[in-house]
Enzyme design. Structure first.
Site, PDB file in Angstrom:
ATOM      1  N   ARG A 118      66.884  78.276  69.836  1.00  0.00           N
ATOM      2  CA  ARG A 118      66.013  79.406  70.772  1.00  0.00           C
ATOM      3  C   ARG A 118      67.570  79.981  71.225  1.00  0.00           C
ATOM      4  NH1 ARG A 118      64.415  79.636  75.459  1.00  0.00           N
ATOM      5  NH2 ARG A 118      61.919  80.766  75.533  1.00  0.00           N
ATOM      6  N   LYS A 132      51.693  69.888  70.842  1.00  0.00           N
ATOM      7  CA  LYS A 132      52.760  70.422  71.563  1.00  0.00           C
ATOM      8  C   LYS A 132      53.923  69.554  71.177  1.00  0.00           C
ATOM      9  CE  LYS A 132      54.829  72.918  74.791  1.00  0.00           C
ATOM     10  NZ  LYS A 132      56.246  72.608  75.257  1.00  0.00           N
TER      11      LYS A 132
HETATM   12  N1  LIG Z   1      57.561  77.501  72.831  1.00  0.00           N
HETATM   13  C1  LIG Z   1      56.698  78.042  71.904  1.00  0.00           C
HETATM   14  O1  LIG Z   1      56.500  79.125  71.932  1.00  0.00           O
HETATM   15  C2  LIG Z   1      56.427  76.556  71.712  1.00  0.00           C
HETATM   16  C3  LIG Z   1      57.208  74.882  71.021  1.00  0.00           C
HETATM   17  C4  LIG Z   1      55.782  74.633  70.634  1.00  0.00           C
HETATM   18  C5  LIG Z   1      56.042  73.106  70.350  1.00  0.00           C
HETATM   19  N2  LIG Z   1      56.730  72.397  71.139  1.00  0.00           N
HETATM   20  N3  LIG Z   1      55.740  72.323  69.128  1.00  0.00           N
HETATM   21  C6  LIG Z   1      53.934  73.483  68.826  1.00  0.00           C
HETATM   22  C7  LIG Z   1      54.006  74.694  68.533  1.00  0.00           C
HETATM   23  C8  LIG Z   1      52.958  75.401  68.415  1.00  0.00           C
HETATM   24  N4  LIG Z   1      52.398  74.692  67.193  1.00  0.00           N
HETATM   25  O2  LIG Z   1      52.964  76.248  68.354  1.00  0.00           O
HETATM   26  C9  LIG Z   1      54.459  75.148  69.715  1.00  0.00           C
HETATM   27  S1  LIG Z   1      54.909  76.513  70.479  1.00  0.00           S
END
Ligand SMILES: NC(=O)c1cc2c(N)ncc(C(N)=O)c2s1
Length: 323
Positions: free
Chosen positions: A141, A120
């Protein structure tokens, strides 16, 4: 002024330079594996800038010369997302992630469920749209329903392709982040200029993306990881793991540490591993995103108004305030 006739060989040279420069951008910023020297790259770029100055009518929005910025925008238009950009529910320990797994299996009536575990990234979520392979929109977003059109700033992020390696019409989503060493350099610079430092790389990335002076954005080294395909079924994709491969084929920078996990125990092992290893990374991460791999299972699980039921954030323990 009458339409000036542009010599055919000039048009051909401009097109060839664009292809070549974007290819070298891909090698350097996405694969981290350049095949020409910086001097050779700069020479190609200088020649393209010169030709576009001689023939401004040849400049296109997806030309690599647009990556250096130079516009001062009035503001950002609001844009409605094609599909809402949902957030994620959080879990903080192994007991809670086991509970997530139990809920998923109960709903699916499945004994074992495969997951994809992805780091993440502590950055700014971004939606990117391409038409016939050409970059047409980058949006933040916002409130999840609509965001800001930050396309001019997104173009300066070298790891985000202006033209895909397959000329598809697609929307993808990911994270724009500021590498830690760039964050430190920027804060040193701000201190010298008597400006307040950014508290963390996420704020630095968010603040940079909101800049109206695109040359300033280009001067800061933002990077990206892309991890989501909107309407994956339109491209014959059946799982998240296939979607990640598809994103790589299109030319996006995809995090190399994602793992296909046979079951929730492998997810827990992955989380334990990266809870310790995250200091090796040159970007901040605050946990692991755990996703049910099969898209047919994701559709059965569905979403709440806020977050998907087929994914969850497995957060790392908060550290003491970072130095
Ligand atoms: N808010 C969200 O749905 C996500 C937020 C994030 C993030 N900050 N980093 C990676 C992913 C990922 N690899 O899916 C996601 S998915």
């Amino acid at each position: 002024m009458s339409e000036r006739k542009i010599p055919k060989e000039v048009i051909e040279e401009v097109e060839r330079l664009r292809e070549e420069i974007e290819y070298h951008n891909y090698r350097y910023y996405v694969l981290n594996d350049p095949v020409i020297t910086d001097e050779e790259y700069d020479k190609l770029m200088r020649r393209l800038i010169e030709l576009e100055r001689m023939y401004p009518e040849l400049v296109t929005p997806d030309s690599p010369t647009q990556r250096v910025g130079g516009k001062v925008l009035e503001g950002f238009k609001t844009v409605k997302h094609s599909v809402p950009m949902l957030s994620l529910d959080n879990t903080y320990n192994e007991e809670e992630i086991l509970e997530f797994d139990r809920r998923v299996k109960k709903t699916l009536q499945e004994a074992e469920v495969e997951y994809v575990a992805e780091l993440k990234i502590d950055g700014v979520s971004i939606a990117l749209r391409y038409e016939n392979g050409k970059f047409v929109l980058g949006a933040t977003r916002g409130d999840g329903i609509e965001g800001e059109d930050v396309s001019e700033n997104v173009k300066t992020v070298r790891s985000i392709p202006l033209r895909l390696r397959k000329l598809v019409t697609v929307e993808v989503r990911g994270e724009i982040y500021m590498p830690v060493d760039e964050f430190k350099r920027l804060n040193d610079e701000r201190e010298e200029e008597g400006l307040p430092p950014f508290a963390n790389p996420r704020n630095a990335a968010a603040g940079t993306l909101r800049q109206l002076n695109t040359a300033l954005v280009a001067a800061r080294r933002l990077d990206s990881f892309i991890y989501y395909v909107v309407h994956p079924e339109n491209y014959g994709l059946k799982t998240q793991w296939e979607a990640l491969q598809f994103l790589k084929e299109l030319g996006f920078k995809v995090n190399p540490h994602s793992k296909l996990c046979k079951n929730i125990q492998e997810v827990i092992d992955y989380w334990r591993e990266w809870k310790e290893r995250k200091k090796e990374l040159d970007y901040w991460v605050d946990g692991v995103v755990v996703k049910v791999n099969r898209f047919d299972f994701q559709r059965i699980l569905g979403e709440t108004s806020k977050a998907p039921r087929w994914a969850i954030a497995f957060k790392f323990p908060a550290e003491q305030a970072r130095t």
